[in-house]
Design a protein around this motif. Structure first.
Motif, short mmCIF file in Angstrom:
data_model
loop_
_atom_site.label_atom_id
_atom_site.label_comp_id
_atom_site.label_asym_id
_atom_site.label_seq_id
_atom_site.Cartn_x
_atom_site.Cartn_y
_atom_site.Cartn_z
N ALA A 17 0.81 -1.21 0.00
CA ALA A 17 0.00 0.00 0.00
C ALA A 17 0.85 1.27 0.00
CB ALA A 17 -0.94 0.00 1.21
N ASP A 18 2.15 1.14 0.34
CA ASP A 18 3.05 2.31 0.38
C ASP A 18 3.70 2.59 -0.96
OD1 ASP A 18 2.85 2.89 3.23
OD2 ASP A 18 4.00 1.03 3.54
N ILE A 19 3.53 1.71 -1.93
CA ILE A 19 4.26 1.84 -3.18
C ILE A 19 3.98 3.18 -3.87
CG2 ILE A 19 4.50 0.92 -5.53
CD1 ILE A 19 6.07 -0.63 -3.44
N HIS A 20 2.74 3.62 -3.87
CA HIS A 20 2.40 4.89 -4.53
C HIS A 20 3.17 6.04 -3.89
CE1 HIS A 20 0.07 7.72 -6.91
NE2 HIS A 20 -0.14 8.42 -5.81
N ALA A 21 3.24 6.06 -2.56
CA ALA A 21 3.97 7.13 -1.87
C ALA A 21 5.46 7.05 -2.15
CB ALA A 21 3.71 7.05 -0.36
N VAL A 22 6.02 5.83 -2.22
CA VAL A 22 7.44 5.69 -2.53
C VAL A 22 7.72 6.13 -3.96
CG1 VAL A 22 9.38 4.07 -2.68
CG2 VAL A 22 7.71 3.85 -0.82
N ALA A 23 6.80 5.83 -4.87
CA ALA A 23 6.94 6.29 -6.26
C ALA A 23 6.94 7.82 -6.32
CB ALA A 23 5.83 5.72 -7.13
N ASP A 24 6.16 8.46 -5.48
CA ASP A 24 6.16 9.92 -5.42
C ASP A 24 7.51 10.45 -4.94
OD1 ASP A 24 3.57 10.15 -6.33
OD2 ASP A 24 2.68 10.39 -4.34
N LEU A 25 8.12 9.75 -3.97
CA LEU A 25 9.47 10.15 -3.52
C LEU A 25 10.47 10.01 -4.66
CD1 LEU A 25 9.69 8.44 0.01
CD2 LEU A 25 9.34 10.87 -0.46
N CYS A 26 10.36 8.91 -5.42
CA CYS A 26 11.24 8.72 -6.57
C CYS A 26 11.06 9.86 -7.58
CB CYS A 26 10.96 7.38 -7.25
SG CYS A 26 11.43 5.91 -6.31
N PHE A 27 9.82 10.22 -7.86
CA PHE A 27 9.53 11.29 -8.81
C PHE A 27 10.14 12.61 -8.34
CE2 PHE A 27 6.85 14.76 -10.38
CZ PHE A 27 6.91 14.52 -11.76
N GLU A 28 10.06 12.89 -7.04
CA GLU A 28 10.62 14.12 -6.51
C GLU A 28 12.13 14.16 -6.70
OE1 GLU A 28 9.86 16.64 -2.47
OE2 GLU A 28 10.81 14.66 -2.18
N GLN A 29 12.77 12.98 -6.60
CA GLN A 29 14.23 12.90 -6.77
C GLN A 29 14.64 12.75 -8.23
OE1 GLN A 29 16.45 13.15 -4.20
NE2 GLN A 29 14.68 13.56 -2.88
N GLN A 30 13.65 12.72 -9.13
CA GLN A 30 13.87 12.50 -10.57
C GLN A 30 14.49 11.13 -10.83
OE1 GLN A 30 16.07 16.09 -11.76
NE2 GLN A 30 14.12 17.00 -12.39
N TRP A 31 14.12 10.15 -10.00
CA TRP A 31 14.48 8.76 -10.24
C TRP A 31 13.44 8.16 -11.18
CZ3 TRP A 31 16.31 5.97 -5.14
CH2 TRP A 31 17.41 6.65 -4.63
N PRO A 32 13.82 7.19 -12.02
CA PRO A 32 12.90 6.70 -13.06
C PRO A 32 11.93 5.62 -12.62
CG PRO A 32 15.01 5.64 -13.31
CD PRO A 32 15.17 6.64 -12.18
N HIS A 33 12.02 5.15 -11.38
CA HIS A 33 11.26 3.97 -10.97
C HIS A 33 9.75 4.16 -11.11
CE1 HIS A 33 15.15 3.77 -9.07
NE2 HIS A 33 14.96 2.51 -8.75
N ARG A 34 9.11 3.21 -11.82
CA ARG A 34 7.66 3.15 -11.90
C ARG A 34 7.13 2.37 -10.69
NH1 ARG A 34 6.43 -0.48 -16.50
NH2 ARG A 34 8.08 -1.65 -15.43
N GLU A 35 5.84 2.48 -10.44
CA GLU A 35 5.26 1.70 -9.36
C GLU A 35 5.47 0.21 -9.60
OE1 GLU A 35 1.36 2.63 -7.95
OE2 GLU A 35 1.62 4.79 -8.23
#
Length: 290
Positions: A17-35
């Protein structure tokens, strides 16, 4: 398990259930990881998230390779909470869980100082190459060699090759990657001598792991996958710890259209794994997984 410190930072187990929030952290860091990428990583490992005022403000994941080695990755602190020791707190908590394991990670320039203070030792360099795959000329194979699709009977041999190339038990990782992507095998006179996996990752495709007996074999495997993805974004993370065997691969990737984009520093807390001498790891599964 939930731990709360005096500053009201809550560390708890990461769940799907945390994956969406972790993906948002990746997006903020400009990391490419998709959910989808993060879900796969969590499915073969464990994670912690740091909550502040009920909102996920940091993440860390870990993976165990047999009984002796583990790695850390997806270590992110939200920009608004950086500089206050949250990264150190998450790393220390995860390292404590991995007591008795050599713990490895790939550190950014910003993270090297933190991990050095925690006792990690630098091992070398990993360089990320990426770009739009151009039309690829085939790499000339030697007499008796060929690249073919993986068959069901190859799994056990590829597991042995991967374990030898890394010095660690990599079966869990390899099984997940094979299921997620596609694999080709390098053979010499019907004997499997290397392999390479390609899978969806980020905004395109990731090639890795790449295991081969030498640079020529590695180029043949990589060229095969680049040739199937002409015009698509491709990425490969190349370890350059052992110069002689890997000499020329980075320059060749530049020549074929995958320029170097960034480099990170592999580090270890504890004795580093010792690879075998029959094959070499030319491309990582992922920076997080090593």
């Amino acid at each position: 398990m939930t731990v709360q410190d005096a500053t009201q930072i809550v560390l708890r187990d990461m769940t799907p259930a945390d994956i969406h929030a972790v993906a948002d952290l990746c997006f903020e860091q400009q990391w490419p990881h998709r959910e989808e990428d993060l879900k796969m990583l969590l499915s073969i490992g464990t994670g912690l998230v740091a909550e502040i005022d009920g909102k996920v403000a940091g993440s860390i994941m870990s993976w165990r390779f047999g009984a002796s080695f583990a790695s850390l990755g997806v270590i992110i602190v939200a920009v608004a909470h950086q500089g206050h020791g949250l990264g150190r707190q998450m790393a220390s908590a995860m390292i404590k869980r991995l007591d008795g394991y050599t713990v490895m990670l790939n550190a950014t320039d910003e993270g090297r100082v933190l991990y050095g203070r925690l006792g990690f030792v630098e091992l070398g360099t990993v360089c990320q190459h990426n770009g739009l795959a151009p039309v690829q000329p085939l790499v000339q194979l030697r007499p008796g060699e060929r690249v073919r699709p993986m068959g069901a009977a190859d799994a056990e041999v590829l597991d042995r090759l991967y374990t030898s190339a890394t010095g660690m038990d990599r079966k869990l990782v390899l099984d997940a990657l094979i299921a997620e992507g596609s694999t080709v095998v390098l053979c010499h006179e019907h004997k499997q001598t290397g392999f390479a996996v390609i899978r969806r990752f980020g905004k395109g495709w990731a090639i890795g792991p790449v295991v081969a007996p030498d640079v020529t074999g590695a180029k043949a495997l990589i060229a095969h996958w680049l040739g199937t993805q002409t015009g698509s974004f491709c990425r490969i993370d190349v370890p350059v710890m052992n110069g002689p065997q890997k000499a020329g691969l980075g320059a060749w990737l530049e020549e074929v259209g995958l320029p170097e984009a960034d480099c990170v520093t592999p580090m270890a807390l504890g004795p580093a794994p010792v690879p075998g001498d029959d094959v070499v790891l030319f491309g990582l599964a992922a920076q997080a997984l090593g």
